[in-house]
Each structure stands twice: as structure tokens, then as C-alpha cells.
Motif scaffolding. Sequence first.
Motif, PDB file in Angstrom:
ATOM      1  N   ASP A   7     -59.363  -1.296  -8.885  1.00  0.00           N
ATOM      2  CA  ASP A   7     -58.770  -1.305 -10.224  1.00  0.00           C
ATOM      3  C   ASP A   7     -59.487  -0.215 -10.998  1.00  0.00           C
ATOM      4  O   ASP A   7     -60.644  -0.384 -11.404  1.00  0.00           O
ATOM      5  N   ASN A   8     -58.822   0.902 -11.184  1.00  0.00           N
ATOM      6  CA  ASN A   8     -59.454   2.088 -11.784  1.00  0.00           C
ATOM      7  C   ASN A   8     -59.684   1.948 -13.291  1.00  0.00           C
ATOM      8  O   ASN A   8     -60.271   2.832 -13.908  1.00  0.00           O
ATOM      9  N   THR A   9     -59.256   0.857 -13.886  1.00  0.00           N
ATOM     10  CA  THR A   9     -59.588   0.597 -15.289  1.00  0.00           C
ATOM     11  C   THR A   9     -60.868  -0.237 -15.383  1.00  0.00           C
ATOM     12  O   THR A   9     -61.304  -0.561 -16.480  1.00  0.00           O
ATOM     13  N   ARG A  10     -61.426  -0.608 -14.236  1.00  0.00           N
ATOM     14  CA  ARG A  10     -62.573  -1.519 -14.261  1.00  0.00           C
ATOM     15  C   ARG A  10     -63.682  -1.132 -13.287  1.00  0.00           C
ATOM     16  O   ARG A  10     -64.852  -1.103 -13.656  1.00  0.00           O
ATOM     17  N   VAL A  11     -63.335  -0.923 -12.020  1.00  0.00           N
ATOM     18  CA  VAL A  11     -64.345  -0.743 -10.973  1.00  0.00           C
ATOM     19  C   VAL A  11     -64.567   0.741 -10.713  1.00  0.00           C
ATOM     20  O   VAL A  11     -63.624   1.492 -10.455  1.00  0.00           O
ATOM     21  N   LEU A  12     -65.843   1.156 -10.793  1.00  0.00           N
ATOM     22  CA  LEU A  12     -66.205   2.536 -10.522  1.00  0.00           C
ATOM     23  C   LEU A  12     -66.464   2.682  -9.033  1.00  0.00           C
ATOM     24  O   LEU A  12     -66.861   1.730  -8.361  1.00  0.00           O
ATOM     25  N   HIS A  13     -66.253   3.882  -8.527  1.00  0.00           N
ATOM     26  CA  HIS A  13     -66.591   4.136  -7.131  1.00  0.00           C
ATOM     27  C   HIS A  13     -67.450   5.389  -7.052  1.00  0.00           C
ATOM     28  O   HIS A  13     -67.309   6.315  -7.842  1.00  0.00           O
ATOM     29  N   ALA A  14     -68.365   5.352  -6.095  1.00  0.00           N
ATOM     30  CA  ALA A  14     -69.282   6.470  -5.876  1.00  0.00           C
ATOM     31  C   ALA A  14     -69.241   6.808  -4.397  1.00  0.00           C
ATOM     32  O   ALA A  14     -68.702   6.056  -3.591  1.00  0.00           O
ATOM     33  N   ARG A  15     -69.790   7.982  -4.074  1.00  0.00           N
ATOM     34  CA  ARG A  15     -69.964   8.265  -2.660  1.00  0.00           C
ATOM     35  C   ARG A  15     -71.296   8.976  -2.498  1.00  0.00           C
ATOM     36  O   ARG A  15     -71.697   9.787  -3.337  1.00  0.00           O
ATOM     37  N   LEU A  16     -71.978   8.655  -1.413  1.00  0.00           N
ATOM     38  CA  LEU A  16     -73.201   9.384  -1.089  1.00  0.00           C
ATOM     39  C   LEU A  16     -72.815  10.735  -0.511  1.00  0.00           C
ATOM     40  O   LEU A  16     -71.738  10.888   0.078  1.00  0.00           O
ATOM     41  N   GLY A  17     -73.696  11.724  -0.687  1.00  0.00           N
ATOM     42  CA  GLY A  17     -73.435  13.042  -0.119  1.00  0.00           C
ATOM     43  C   GLY A  17     -73.353  12.959   1.393  1.00  0.00           C
ATOM     44  O   GLY A  17     -73.845  12.007   2.015  1.00  0.00           O
ATOM     45  N   TYR A  18     -72.705  13.936   2.003  1.00  0.00           N
ATOM     46  CA  TYR A  18     -72.637  13.955   3.462  1.00  0.00           C
ATOM     47  C   TYR A  18     -72.720  15.394   3.936  1.00  0.00           C
ATOM     48  O   TYR A  18     -72.452  16.335   3.201  1.00  0.00           O
ATOM     49  N   SER A  19     -73.113  15.560   5.175  1.00  0.00           N
ATOM     50  CA  SER A  19     -73.293  16.916   5.721  1.00  0.00           C
ATOM     51  C   SER A  19     -73.542  16.800   7.209  1.00  0.00           C
ATOM     52  O   SER A  19     -73.472  15.718   7.779  1.00  0.00           O
ATOM     53  N   GLY A  20     -73.844  17.917   7.820  1.00  0.00           N
ATOM     54  CA  GLY A  20     -74.216  17.915   9.222  1.00  0.00           C
ATOM     55  C   GLY A  20     -73.015  17.849  10.136  1.00  0.00           C
ATOM     56  O   GLY A  20     -71.878  18.127   9.737  1.00  0.00           O
ATOM     57  N   ALA A  21     -73.288  17.450  11.359  1.00  0.00           N
ATOM     58  CA  ALA A  21     -72.226  17.394  12.363  1.00  0.00           C
ATOM     59  C   ALA A  21     -71.232  16.293  11.996  1.00  0.00           C
ATOM     60  O   ALA A  21     -71.487  15.459  11.141  1.00  0.00           O
ATOM     61  N   GLY A  22     -70.116  16.308  12.674  1.00  0.00           N
ATOM     62  CA  GLY A  22     -69.105  15.278  12.417  1.00  0.00           C
ATOM     63  C   GLY A  22     -68.244  15.639  11.229  1.00  0.00           C
ATOM     64  O   GLY A  22     -68.389  16.703  10.621  1.00  0.00           O
ATOM     65  N   SER A  23     -67.347  14.759  10.908  1.00  0.00           N
ATOM     66  CA  SER A  23     -66.394  15.072   9.839  1.00  0.00           C
ATOM     67  C   SER A  23     -66.158  13.837   8.986  1.00  0.00           C
ATOM     68  O   SER A  23     -66.473  12.711   9.375  1.00  0.00           O
ATOM     69  N   ARG A  24     -65.642  14.067   7.806  1.00  0.00           N
ATOM     70  CA  ARG A  24     -65.265  12.985   6.900  1.00  0.00           C
ATOM     71  C   ARG A  24     -63.931  13.370   6.295  1.00  0.00           C
ATOM     72  O   ARG A  24     -63.796  14.439   5.696  1.00  0.00           O
ATOM     73  N   TRP A  25     -62.944  12.529   6.482  1.00  0.00           N
ATOM     74  CA  TRP A  25     -61.608  12.817   5.975  1.00  0.00           C
ATOM     75  C   TRP A  25     -61.015  11.523   5.444  1.00  0.00           C
ATOM     76  O   TRP A  25     -60.766  10.591   6.190  1.00  0.00           O
ATOM     77  N   LEU A  26     -60.824  11.510   4.152  1.00  0.00           N
ATOM     78  CA  LEU A  26     -60.154  10.380   3.516  1.00  0.00           C
ATOM     79  C   LEU A  26     -58.874  10.896   2.884  1.00  0.00           C
ATOM     80  O   LEU A  26     -58.762  12.084   2.549  1.00  0.00           O
ATOM     81  N   GLN A  27     -57.915  10.028   2.739  1.00  0.00           N
ATOM     82  CA  GLN A  27     -56.769  10.336   1.885  1.00  0.00           C
ATOM     83  C   GLN A  27     -56.791   9.365   0.717  1.00  0.00           C
ATOM     84  O   GLN A  27     -57.186   8.201   0.874  1.00  0.00           O
ATOM     85  N   GLY A  28     -56.406   9.859  -0.439  1.00  0.00           N
ATOM     86  CA  GLY A  28     -56.406   9.020  -1.637  1.00  0.00           C
ATOM     87  C   GLY A  28     -55.067   9.071  -2.331  1.00  0.00           C
ATOM     88  O   GLY A  28     -54.339  10.061  -2.225  1.00  0.00           O
ATOM     89  N   CYS A  29     -54.729   8.012  -3.011  1.00  0.00           N
ATOM     90  CA  CYS A  29     -53.536   8.040  -3.870  1.00  0.00           C
ATOM     91  C   CYS A  29     -53.730   7.075  -5.021  1.00  0.00           C
ATOM     92  O   CYS A  29     -54.648   6.258  -5.016  1.00  0.00           O
ATOM     93  N   TYR A  30     -52.870   7.227  -6.009  1.00  0.00           N
ATOM     94  CA  TYR A  30     -52.907   6.359  -7.178  1.00  0.00           C
ATOM     95  C   TYR A  30     -51.677   5.453  -7.198  1.00  0.00           C
ATOM     96  O   TYR A  30     -50.632   5.795  -6.635  1.00  0.00           O
ATOM     97  N   ALA A  31     -51.837   4.333  -7.859  1.00  0.00           N
ATOM     98  CA  ALA A  31     -50.720   3.412  -8.065  1.00  0.00           C
ATOM     99  C   ALA A  31     -51.011   2.680  -9.368  1.00  0.00           C
ATOM    100  O   ALA A  31     -51.994   3.000 -10.045  1.00  0.00           O
ATOM    101  N   ASP A  32     -50.178   1.725  -9.722  1.00  0.00           N
ATOM    102  CA  ASP A  32     -50.402   1.036 -10.993  1.00  0.00           C
ATOM    103  C   ASP A  32     -50.457  -0.472 -10.844  1.00  0.00           C
ATOM    104  O   ASP A  32     -49.825  -1.065  -9.979  1.00  0.00           O
ATOM    105  N   LYS A  33     -51.238  -1.074 -11.746  1.00  0.00           N
ATOM    106  CA  LYS A  33     -51.499  -2.506 -11.696  1.00  0.00           C
ATOM    107  C   LYS A  33     -50.278  -3.347 -12.026  1.00  0.00           C
ATOM    108  O   LYS A  33     -50.205  -4.506 -11.603  1.00  0.00           O
ATOM    109  N   ASP A  34     -49.344  -2.798 -12.801  1.00  0.00           N
ATOM    110  CA  ASP A  34     -48.189  -3.615 -13.172  1.00  0.00           C
ATOM    111  C   ASP A  34     -47.474  -4.119 -11.924  1.00  0.00           C
ATOM    112  O   ASP A  34     -47.140  -5.300 -11.818  1.00  0.00           O
ATOM    113  N   GLY A  35     -47.280  -3.226 -10.949  1.00  0.00           N
ATOM    114  CA  GLY A  35     -46.606  -3.619  -9.718  1.00  0.00           C
ATOM    115  C   GLY A  35     -47.411  -4.640  -8.928  1.00  0.00           C
ATOM    116  O   GLY A  35     -46.867  -5.620  -8.413  1.00  0.00           O
TER     117      GLY A  35
END
Lengths: 378, 378
Positions: A333-361
Motif C-alpha cells: 500500500d504505497n500510501t502507507r508502507v515504505l519499501h527500501a532495498r539494500l545496495g547490490y553489486s558483484g557477480a550475478g544479476s538482479r531483475w525486478l519488474q514493477g507496476c502500479y495499481a490502485d487500492k479502490d479495486g
Amino acid sequence: MLRSATHTPTVVTVEFDTGTQARFHAIWLRDNALDPETRSPGNGQRLITVGDIPTDIRIDAAEVVDGDLRVTFQPEDKSVTFPSDWLATHIYDHDQDADFGRTAPGITTWQRGIDAPVAHWAEVHATPAVKRNWLAAVAEYGFAKLTGGPTEPEALLKVADLFGYVRETNYGPYFEVRTEVNPTNLAYTGLGLQAHTDNPYRDPVPTLQILYCLENSAEGGESIVVDGFRAAEKLRDQNPDGFALLAGYPARFEYKGSDGVCLRSRRPMIELSPDGELVGIRFNNRSSAPFVDVPFDKMEAYYAAYRQLGEIIDDPAMGVSFKLEPGESFIVDNTRVLHARLGYSGAGSRWLQGCYADKDGLLSTLAAMQMATPEAAE
Amino acid sequence: MLRSATHTPTVVTVEFDTGTQARFHAIWLRDNALDPETRSPGNGQRLITVGDIPTDIRIDAAEVVDGDLRVTFQPEDKSVTFPSDWLATHIYDHDQDADFGRTAPGITTWQRGIDAPVAHWAEVHATPAVKRNWLAAVAEYGFAKLTGGPTEPEALLKVADLFGYVRETNYGPYFEVRTEVNPTNLAYTGLGLQAHTDNPYRDPVPTLQILYCLENSAEGGESIVVDGFRAAEKLRDQNPDGFALLAGYPARFEYKGSDGVCLRSRRPMIELSPDGELVGIRFNNRSSAPFVDVPFDKMEAYYAAYRQLGEIIDDPAMGVSFKLEPGESFIVDNTRVLHARLGYSGAGSRWLQGCYADKDGLLSTLAAMQMATPEAAE
């Protein structure tokens, strides 16, 4: 069930069989009449306007019939029945003074130590009760994880399909969260990101965010969620004047990292309803613009409160952390809960996909499921 | 250009060559420093958090260099330049007391008698200045017409493409506004509709609405738009206590006309920023739920104010009316401008398509166009 009803021309007083007494005004009862001339039987919408109600509306009779309230209004000479249960759930004749900065009924605030609410992809799709509980967790806690999903691009859109609709923005219907060479947003780097709400420079903000993991073999990159409402409660307890400053003056937010995009907002970091209920948090160091709406003589205290809120948010005792595996996602819930991420580096990969939606639905889908299959005793 | 700068450890005082003086705090200046270690040169986002700023931040030196302000901060021993123009546009050291219920800068309220802002489909697509002025009209007046468009289903989606993104809801990416046999919404009948904002039961509400005409040969069916901000100003002038009640307590809105849909909100009819700026109107007789957050002893005065606001809105002196021709459309700021329609019936047909979008995209597109091609003298 009603035990009794008495009336004056402007007020009905009822007593329920529980002993509870409540008063209702003539104008309120008339406006909320449930008869088919006032409310469309098909879709429940009101057919009259407040202006259609005579200005000299008055109660001519009020009696208990089969445990419900029957009222006759003049000068319309109109009789309407109000079910006892309906009246009980719409009582407004009680002490409305409530704590400044309180959370709404149904909200439970939390900090590190709780188990992240979680459901499994297959079950949430197959079993309505699992889906209902998962949606209810987002409503109550402001976040939930989903595990065991496909490791496929665009799978996150299927998460949104569970309850509502994607909110497309200048970032697209969804966006890639991975390291880019010329990032238009610091999210698209390997940098750690302080806990934040997304897009506070947008008005209205997207009220839900889905982050879906496709690859995560790099060192670091853990996700952390922080309950902004708990953080606000702590600030209110530790520094009520500072809380009032962050709630009492708009901050400013801005983003113009891409061509053709210039987003600006003027909204407070802590948003309250006019009667003091906590309705939203905006917190984002990257996109805070200069605050110019705080009076000079309050600016230092405002900044002190801002710093204090940041310290509460950054406190390791506040965050729930996890490292997403491919096929796992979480919704906040982006009106309430904050999200953080720790830094990353080195070998390997990190791939997320993100999208937005709304609470009414989401809240509508949940409410409709709860009405269709009331919660089992559990 | 700056004429002089003086400082204490916590405050810099500058004098512009216009004679204007302004004070800026050390913490505010440090947080808003424009150097590449504080702000990402690529995307403008802030790289530090407020917690990265030393708690004993202080100003060691402040001087005018080439007309701009150069400040050295301790204990970081960091020197940063603040351009004079940037400082001038970010002054906060002035009287911040402003009228309760005022409108934001750039907003012009209106009533019947103004010419509806209008642009032509071909020009708005071909000529950036026409498009910019059309978007600017929506920002300033809260509505604008578009004429000469194609008489094709889904043309309204091309209107949204001009500036942003459709907000999909339970009504679909867009919806048909024409008479239906079993209407899930009174909009899908031939009934007249009192001026209203759409979907107040949704939180966040859709902040823009587009209504696009494909057929309109029936008798009646004229569109009317009313400036909700002008209406709120009138209420404030006529009945300040009533204005404060409608702004001070949440109303409730609800819609459950379709299966699987149960939308509810708890928001005031008149929404103000915490410092008293008018930011939104919600007004809809059809979907108002029982108001249960107003104390008993204020309910009659609340209803009196609600009735008075409705009378102002219904006053023929307030509305701008027009009958859309096929290929014509209009866009409204759904947080401000109400729309009504007269009833229609008889021979002929009326078919509109409607969709929702959001103001963030429109205002961003407008701001980016204004930065790219500053307004010509006009």
C-alpha cells in the motif's frame, strides 16, 4: 431489534434491545430513506437530491413495527421503514472526538518481528478464501508477499488482475528495475535506496505497487518494508508538535528525470483526514523538492521532525526484510508502507519488474468477496 | 542578482538587487544543495537523506560571488553555490498566512458567461502551441472542449493519448454512456443527472474525465459544467461556518451497483490542503452514503450547508452548457468541475463514450511543454 421509538418534529430517538439509545435527525433519515422512490432498487443509487427534500421536513410519527423503525415524514406524508440492523450500523450519535493521528478501524500497525503475510501463487488463483485472506492482509497490514509464481516477464500484470487494474504512468504499464547505463531514475542502479514511498511527486500517487522478481543472484538487493503508519505513531508519541508540523504543512515533491516529464506535487508527508485520521504517508529523499510552504519560524522544527521521522523509518527495529526469489513478488500500500532495498553489486544479476495499481479495486474486490462469503469462524 | 549576504551559524540573510530580503536556514540550504554529490547530475534526484546531514550543520561563510550565493558548511567543510534566480523562486521567508479555502495560484474560477475553452482536433494534434494552450485551459479552468474529432468508437482514447494515460476501472478502460435496459448506473438511462463529480466512492478518485460524443440526435441531453471551486467560494462567502463543516468532516460515498463491485470512500465534500488551500470537491447525490462522521450536534448545520452548496451548484447562473455534436468531446478536472446532463428521450439517439485519466500526466505534459517552449508574449 428496537425496543422503542420516540420523536420530536426534528429528531427520532430509538432504543435497541441491547439498551443502546441513538438519535437520528429528520433530514438525515429522509435523505437516507431506503424506499424505491428514494433509492433505485436495481443499483442502489439515490434518485433524489438534497434539494428535493422539503426545507420544512419534519417527523409526524415514529413507531416500532416488527422491531424496525417506521417513520412518517411531513409535508410529503411519506412513510418509510428503517431496519433495526441498518440503523445500528449507521449510528452517528456518539462521541466523535477521536485521537489526532489515529489509524482507521481495520488497520493493524507493525514492525520487525511479524511474519510477512504471504500466499502461494497457485492457491491464491485457485481458492477464493486464500485470495480473500491475502487481499485482507494488504488492507490490514499494507503489504503481502506472493510466492511460487512463474518466472516470466509480465507475470506481475497477472498479480494486478487478481484484484484490479494497472495504473499506467510515464514509466509505462510496468517498468524494469535493473541496472541501466544512463538511469533516468536512481531505482535503475545498484545503489541502496532508503525506505520510501513511490512517486510522491504524482497527485494522486499510485496507491499500490507490485514488485516482481525475475532474477536475484547478485550479492545484496534485499527488500525491506517499513510501516509508515507505525512510524507516524512513534513520531506522534515522541514529538507531538513535530508530528503536527509534518501533518500541518505541505511538503513539495518533484521529478523531471526524463524528457517530456515534469511531475510536481504539494502534499504533506503525513496526511490526515480533516477529523484527524491517518490517511497517507509520503516520504522520499530522492524526490523531495525544496519545502517552501512552511513559515520561516517553523522551518527548523519542521526539519527536526523530518529528521526524526527518517530516523524512526531507518531504525532496524522497524523493517521487515526478505530477499525475493525468482517468481516471488510483494505488493505494498504505497500510501502507507515504505519499501527500501539494500545496495547490490558483484557477480550475478538482479531483475525486478514493477507496476502500479490502485487500492479502490483491491478494497472493492475484497469487500465484494466478504459480502458473498462472510468470513468463517477462524 | 544578489546585492549582499550575511550569516549567523544557522541562517543566511540575502538581499536581492530588487531590494527583497530573505532568510534561509542552514539545514534547508544544505538539504537543497545543487552540487553533484547532493543531486544526481543525470536525473536531478537527491543522493543524500536528511539523516546524512550532520545534526550540528552550521554556516561558516556566506558571500556573494558573481551575483550568486556561495555558502560554506561545517563540519563538512563543504562549499556550495546557490544561483540567485533559484533562491528567488524558493523564498519561504514571507507571510505564509493565507485565506482558508483559497484557490492555488494559476486557478481561475468562473461561472456562466465565459466562453468554454475549446480547441480543434486537427490543430491540437498538429500544433504544439495549440495543444499547450488547450492543456493550460484544463489546468486553469478545469475543463475544455475539443471539436472536429472523428466520429469513431474509441476516439476518446486518442484524447487521453494527447497528455497521459487512461485510468482503467471496473467500468472498463472506457464505458458506453447510453440508455440500457438494466442499468448498473443511472448514467446509463435517459434521466437528467444533477451536476456531480464522478466516482467519489473511489479513493483516489479519477482526477480527469473525458466524455466523447458519437451520436446526439435525441431531444435534450445537453451537457452542463459547473465550477465546484467557484461554488465552494460562494458557500464560504455566504456561510463560512457551513463551509468549515463540509471541509471539516468526511462524507461517505458508496457504489455497489454491479456484481463483484463494492466501492466505498470516506472523504470530505470540500477537501483542503492542511494549510487551507482548496484541493478537491466531491459532490454526488446518487452515491452519497449515510454520513456517520459528523457529530450529532452538528448534523443539522452540516445538512444545511450541503443543501446550500447544492443550491449554488444548481443555480442556472453557475453552469456553462452546450450540446455535444458527434465528434466533439470535453474533458473535466474531476476534482473540481462538476458535470450535469439534461434528461433526454423521444426519437433519435444519444451515445457518448467516457473514460477516466489522471491530472499528473496532463500537468506533467503541460509543464514539460512550457519548459521546452516558454510561452510567447500573448
